[in-house]
Design an enzyme around this catalytic site. Structure first.
Site, mmCIF file in Angstrom:
data_model
loop_
_atom_site.group_PDB
_atom_site.id
_atom_site.type_symbol
_atom_site.label_atom_id
_atom_site.label_comp_id
_atom_site.label_asym_id
_atom_site.label_seq_id
_atom_site.Cartn_x
_atom_site.Cartn_y
_atom_site.Cartn_z
ATOM 1 N N LYS A 157 48.598 78.316 93.856
ATOM 2 C CA LYS A 157 49.384 77.171 94.337
ATOM 3 C C LYS A 157 48.896 76.730 95.716
ATOM 4 O O LYS A 157 48.793 75.532 95.996
ATOM 5 C CB LYS A 157 50.866 77.533 94.387
ATOM 6 C CG LYS A 157 51.779 76.462 95.002
ATOM 7 C CD LYS A 157 51.848 75.184 94.168
ATOM 8 C CE LYS A 157 52.679 74.102 94.861
ATOM 9 N NZ LYS A 157 54.107 74.289 94.764
ATOM 10 N N LYS A 225 55.595 73.125 104.872
ATOM 11 C CA LYS A 225 55.893 74.551 104.654
ATOM 12 C C LYS A 225 54.744 75.194 103.880
ATOM 13 O O LYS A 225 54.247 76.270 104.252
ATOM 14 C CB LYS A 225 57.227 74.685 103.895
ATOM 15 C CG LYS A 225 57.715 76.102 103.690
ATOM 16 C CD LYS A 225 57.246 76.702 102.371
ATOM 17 C CE LYS A 225 57.880 75.975 101.192
ATOM 18 N NZ LYS A 225 57.495 76.632 99.905
#
Lengths: 279, 279
Positions: A157, A225
């Protein structure tokens, strides 16, 4: 993301019990056929599979800490949040010590992918646990890949987000040069959108950038983030990522300009600021 | 690029006369049915359309200077090289003063696009000249777009190269993080190659980067020339392109590492050098 994913699981015939820290969000799923739990451990109790979808590493760690006392050997936890690969590895190990199977299974594809069940799902964990989860994951996503042991899903990811962020920078810089060069940017997208310059970012977010449509597909706040996690992993693994470092700074500037809750394409406002153009 | 394009024009039924500074390259086209000229002005003399395909701005200016004495009103010059937009505008104006139509019509798609006639062609010039050239261009390319007045084709090509170069950087950084993060990079391409991270660069050059196959689709030497033109235009138009500036430096490093005559995907060798990996 959690709500449309829960709806797909219900529609696929699963019995689904939901919990959300904002109870009204969980309650909204009752009409779809979900049982609504008032605490995390009530939601997890006795479930064969426990799905987590949370913003950041500490949220996942807290959720697991709060359900841990009630967990039983043979249960399976599938964490679909994007968190630090090292945290996923640690959680997997501590769950394994209790006989609980754990997968890190972060997704890409945004809310529309969650609604349509077309998410890309990148999975880390044992082959056996992957095989066990796969039939359930198939109602959530289209391209479901077992990437390796615990943490490998999260690592994939982060690789995905590197490509996403830097390719978005490519898009905003190309469109800024088009505008400053006196071209019609829509015509430019038409001309270059099928060749070597083409990308998902250019073709999907390019038109929104031109229209100054900054409604979120994916929040800048959440991408920032993710990029923090990338930066941590890059430091740990001694991996120089100069382009990604630059783009992280550009997203810091986008946050400073007040765009944290806009879509990632609002990165274009940073280019506008650099070009002396009014916001 | 010039040879396969000339072949397509011949195959489309045009009478084609060719010139190349390396005479044997022009001579090789005789077998395909081209007439071979020994000087530029011999190639251009009396031709209704004169096509140029040369490496850089001075090459085009010299070629036009050498054919200029023999040009006649009503002839048309189509420059398919990638040169400075300002130079294209100046050439267009000086040709117009002699009644000669001029188009800047740079292409994207590489040698394979030239062979298959699938080039993207970005055209600057008057609408009338564009209409006149279009039937001929259709045997060379697929997406042929009239971008605006003289220079607009070149400007679009530079925008294209910004997206190409920065998206390639996204690809090499993502693959480097994949490798350093302990993932199987081929599996990563499979997992992320259809979603928000996808791009022509990732999907086409990613596998070559993994295989360390640096055979040229497009030379680093030529991309560096294009990026020099981008940098000139960015300076002239006060356009800050931080990502492109960074990537230009990375390509300077690729040249320093001896990869000028390799394909652009050899940018990956710079990432390897930064990662302390052997070449």
């Amino acid at each position: 993301m959690g709500a449309p994913m829960a709806r797909r699981l219900i529609r696929a015939g699963h019995r689904v019990r939901v919990f959300n820290r904002s109870l009204h969000k969980a309650a909204a799923l009752a009409a779809d056929g979900a049982e609504v739990a008032l605490t995390p451990d009530e939601a997890a109790y006795g479930a064969s599979a426990i799905f987590l979808m949370l913003p950041d590493t500490p949220d996942v760690e807290q959720a697991i800490a709060s359900i841990e006392p009630g967990l039983e050997a043979g249960q399976m936890i599938v964490d679909m949040s994007t968190i630090a690969p090292a945290a996923a590895r640690a959680l997997s190990a501590s769950m394994a010590a209790q006989g609980v199977d754990f997968l890190d299974a972060p997704v890409s594809g945004g809310e529309s992918g969650a609604i349509e069940g077309t998410l890309t799902i990148m999975v880390g964990g044992t082959e056996a646990t992957f095989s066990r989860a796969r039939p359930i994951l198939e109602s959530l996503g289209k391209r479901i890949t077992h990437m390796g042991p615990a943490g490998a899903g999260q690592m994939t990811k982060l690789v995905n987000q590197v490509a996403v962020a830097v390719t978005l920078e490519a898009t905003v810089e190309a469109l800024m040069l088009a505008t400053r060069g006196g071209l019609d940017p829509e015509l430019v997208l038409e001309a270059i959108g099928a060749g070597a310059a083409s990308s998902w970012q250019l073709n999907n977010l390019g038109p929104k950038i031109i229209a100054r449509d900054y409604r979120p597909g994916f929040f800048i706040k959440l991408l920032r983030k993710d990029l923090r996690l990338v930066t941590e992993v890059a430091r740990e693994t001694h991996t120089a990522l100069p382009g990604l470092s630059l783009v992280s700074s550009m997203f810091d500037a986008a946050a400073a300009l007040g765009h944290e809750l806009d879509g990632t394409q609002a990165l274009a406002t940073v280019m506008e600021a650099l070009a002396g153009l009014k916001q």
